[in-house]
Design a protein around this motif. Structure first.
Motif, PDB file in Angstrom:
ATOM      1  N   MET A   1       4.182   5.057   6.181  1.00 13.83           N
ATOM      2  CA  MET A   1       3.489   5.589   4.722  1.00 13.83           C
ATOM      3  C   MET A   1       2.255   6.423   4.801  1.00 13.83           C
ATOM      4  SD  MET A   1       1.107   4.886   2.130  1.00 13.83           S
ATOM      5  CE  MET A   1       0.394   3.457   2.677  1.00 13.83           C
ATOM      6  N   THR A   2       2.304   7.569   4.381  1.00 16.24           N
ATOM      7  CA  THR A   2       1.055   8.544   4.351  1.00 16.24           C
ATOM      8  C   THR A   2       0.526   8.854   3.001  1.00 16.24           C
ATOM      9  OG1 THR A   2       2.085   9.480   6.212  1.00 16.24           O
ATOM     10  CG2 THR A   2       0.424  10.645   5.237  1.00 16.24           C
ATOM     11  N   THR A   3      -0.686   8.780   3.022  1.00 16.30           N
ATOM     12  CA  THR A   3      -1.390   8.947   1.556  1.00 16.30           C
ATOM     13  C   THR A   3      -2.044  10.444   1.787  1.00 16.30           C
ATOM     14  OG1 THR A   3      -2.017   6.799   1.500  1.00 16.30           O
ATOM     15  CG2 THR A   3      -3.267   8.317   0.134  1.00 16.30           C
ATOM     16  N   TYR A   4      -1.406  11.397   0.953  1.00 11.23           N
ATOM     17  CA  TYR A   4      -1.546  12.620   0.805  1.00 11.23           C
ATOM     18  C   TYR A   4      -2.493  13.049  -0.384  1.00 11.23           C
ATOM     19  CZ  TYR A   4       2.675  13.119   3.833  1.00 11.23           C
ATOM     20  OH  TYR A   4       3.257  13.072   4.828  1.00 11.23           O
ATOM     21  N   TYR A   5      -3.358  14.058   0.019  1.00  7.00           N
ATOM     22  CA  TYR A   5      -3.824  14.868  -1.177  1.00  7.00           C
ATOM     23  C   TYR A   5      -3.259  16.348  -0.976  1.00  7.00           C
ATOM     24  CZ  TYR A   5      -7.471  17.340  -3.811  1.00  7.00           C
ATOM     25  OH  TYR A   5      -8.474  18.204  -4.536  1.00  7.00           O
ATOM     26  N   MET A 102      -0.252   0.780  -5.196  1.00  9.97           N
ATOM     27  CA  MET A 102       0.545   2.115  -5.045  1.00  9.97           C
ATOM     28  C   MET A 102       1.415   1.766  -3.898  1.00  9.97           C
ATOM     29  SD  MET A 102      -2.209   4.974  -5.847  1.00  9.97           S
ATOM     30  CE  MET A 102      -1.251   6.441  -5.406  1.00  9.97           C
ATOM     31  N   THR A 103       1.088   1.335  -2.870  1.00 10.16           N
ATOM     32  CA  THR A 103       1.828   0.838  -1.624  1.00 10.16           C
ATOM     33  C   THR A 103       2.865   0.244  -2.143  1.00 10.16           C
ATOM     34  OG1 THR A 103      -0.145   1.313  -0.318  1.00 10.16           O
ATOM     35  CG2 THR A 103       1.625   0.181   0.880  1.00 10.16           C
ATOM     36  N   ALA A 104       2.682  -0.898  -2.710  1.00  7.43           N
ATOM     37  CA  ALA A 104       3.620  -1.978  -3.204  1.00  7.43           C
ATOM     38  C   ALA A 104       4.826  -1.256  -3.936  1.00  7.43           C
ATOM     39  CB  ALA A 104       3.281  -3.039  -3.949  1.00  7.43           C
ATOM     40  N   ALA A 105       4.256  -0.434  -4.958  1.00  7.47           N
ATOM     41  CA  ALA A 105       5.254   0.391  -6.120  1.00  7.47           C
ATOM     42  C   ALA A 105       6.033   1.109  -5.157  1.00  7.47           C
ATOM     43  CB  ALA A 105       4.553   0.915  -7.036  1.00  7.47           C
ATOM     44  N   GLY A 108       7.689   2.036   0.468  1.00 14.45           N
ATOM     45  CA  GLY A 108       8.054   2.546   1.750  1.00 14.45           C
ATOM     46  C   GLY A 108       7.949   4.062   1.661  1.00 14.45           C
ATOM     47  N   LYS A 109       7.706   4.630   0.613  1.00 13.98           N
ATOM     48  CA  LYS A 109       7.558   6.132   0.432  1.00 13.98           C
ATOM     49  C   LYS A 109       5.944   6.577   0.399  1.00 13.98           C
ATOM     50  CE  LYS A 109      11.156   8.295  -1.650  1.00 13.98           C
ATOM     51  NZ  LYS A 109      11.722   9.014  -3.037  1.00 13.98           N
ATOM     52  N   ASP A 110       5.925   7.720   0.611  1.00 15.63           N
ATOM     53  CA  ASP A 110       4.265   8.275   0.648  1.00 15.63           C
ATOM     54  C   ASP A 110       3.675   8.056  -0.636  1.00 15.63           C
ATOM     55  OD1 ASP A 110       4.731   8.724   3.423  1.00 15.63           O
ATOM     56  OD2 ASP A 110       5.850  10.566   2.691  1.00 15.63           O
ATOM     57  N   LEU A 111       2.302   8.010  -0.693  1.00 18.65           N
ATOM     58  CA  LEU A 111       1.351   8.117  -1.828  1.00 18.65           C
ATOM     59  C   LEU A 111       0.764   9.605  -1.951  1.00 18.65           C
ATOM     60  CD1 LEU A 111      -0.487   4.771  -1.239  1.00 18.65           C
ATOM     61  CD2 LEU A 111       1.815   4.913  -2.057  1.00 18.65           C
ATOM     62  N   LEU A 128      -8.868   5.552   3.310  1.00 23.15           N
ATOM     63  CA  LEU A 128      -7.322   5.651   2.805  1.00 23.15           C
ATOM     64  C   LEU A 128      -6.586   6.875   2.556  1.00 23.15           C
ATOM     65  CD1 LEU A 128      -7.895   2.627   0.081  1.00 23.15           C
ATOM     66  CD2 LEU A 128      -6.812   2.446   2.325  1.00 23.15           C
ATOM     67  N   LEU A 129      -7.290   8.074   3.026  1.00 25.41           N
ATOM     68  CA  LEU A 129      -6.892   9.342   2.962  1.00 25.41           C
ATOM     69  C   LEU A 129      -6.185   9.665   4.209  1.00 25.41           C
ATOM     70  CD1 LEU A 129      -6.038  11.390   0.748  1.00 25.41           C
ATOM     71  CD2 LEU A 129      -8.208  12.601   1.411  1.00 25.41           C
ATOM     72  N   ASP A 130      -4.998   9.979   4.448  1.00 25.32           N
ATOM     73  CA  ASP A 130      -4.446  10.247   5.843  1.00 25.32           C
ATOM     74  C   ASP A 130      -4.512  11.743   6.200  1.00 25.32           C
ATOM     75  OD1 ASP A 130      -4.158   7.618   6.434  1.00 25.32           O
ATOM     76  OD2 ASP A 130      -2.396   7.760   5.276  1.00 25.32           O
ATOM     77  N   GLU A 131      -3.759  12.772   4.947  1.00 24.00           N
ATOM     78  CA  GLU A 131      -3.477  14.057   5.201  1.00 24.00           C
ATOM     79  C   GLU A 131      -3.954  15.011   3.903  1.00 24.00           C
ATOM     80  OE1 GLU A 131       0.114  15.453   6.753  1.00 24.00           O
ATOM     81  OE2 GLU A 131       0.129  13.729   7.956  1.00 24.00           O
TER      82      GLU A 131
END
Ligand SMILES: NC(=O)c1ccc[n+]([C@@H]2O[C@H](COP(=O)([O-])OP(=O)(O)OC[C@H]3O[C@@H](n4cnc5c(N)ncnc54)[C@H](OP(=O)(O)O)[C@@H]3O)[C@@H](O)[C@H]2O)c1
Length: 176
Positions: A1-5, A102-105, A108-111, A128-131
């Motif tokens: 799971m990746t958190t994107y902006y 958000m992760t729970a909702a 398994g997909k990305d945020l 919490l920001l990956d990319e």
């Protein structure tokens, strides 16, 4: 799971004019099936977050019709109206708690942190920001809503041209 902006920006680092116009962006040539384009990106996304200016822009420009399928957290201190039947949660909670929800909702997909820049910065502040994916439009605005008003180091991990846009994909580097 990746958190994107994932966002578009002017060359001088603004994602909207000071009066929240995106006319400079919408007029640009972009291939929806081209590299780093939105349809493919959004397929992997399971939950969204945005600030209230971004939410109000979406509501104004979609005539109140909510187009996102993913559960969405809107950061605001105000009691904004939400679209009927849409999974839109208003919050002024800690970004860490919202990220956990958000992760729970997302199952398994990305945020996707849609914006604005300071909200993406709040997630970065919390580690919490990956990319960061930026589509740079060939325009300067001189002022406006900032892309990412933080002091961050990032690593360029991919780049592409999509018609008018220079597209960069960056990994957020965290202090060890
Ligand atoms: N170029 C692009 O691809 C792109 C992408 C995304 C957005 N945009 C545009 O960029 C502009 C961004 O506007 P903006 O810089 O004002 O950012 P924004 O994040 O959309 O909105 C900022 C507002 O969100 C609320 N907020 C932010 N953090 C909060 C927190 N932790 N808790 C509670 N509320 C919080 C506050 O408003 P309240 O007064 O409601 O509390 C704050 O003034 C918009 O015009 C948007 O349409 C462009």
């Amino acid at each position: 799971m990746t958190t994107y902006y994932y966002t578009a920006s002017s060359l001088d680092g603004f994602i909207a004019t000071a009066d929240h116009s995106l006319d400079w962006l919408i007029k640009q040539d972009f291939d929806e099936n081209g590299p780093m384009a939105y349809p493919e990106f959004v397929r992997g996304v399971g939950a969204l977050a945005m600030g209230s200016s971004t939410y109000e822009w979406v509501m104004r420009n979609e005539n109140g019709v909510w187009g996102y399928k993913q559960p969405t957290w809107v950061f605001t201190h105000r009691a904004l109206q939400t679209p009927d039947g849409a999974a839109v949660h208003l919050t002024h909670g800690d970004v860490r708690d919202v990220h956990a929800s958000m992760t729970a909702a997302a199952d398994g997909k990305d945020l996707w942190i849609i914006g604005g820049g300071d909200l993406a910065g709040q997630f970065a502040d919390a580690g919490l920001l990956d990319e960061v994916w930026v589509q740079y439009a060939p325009v300067t605005l001189g002022s406006g809503a900032p892309l990412l008003p933080r002091d961050l180091d990032l690593e360029l991990i991919d780049l592409a041209r999509n018609r008018a846009f220079l597209c960069g994909r960056y990994r957020v580097l965290r202090a060890e």
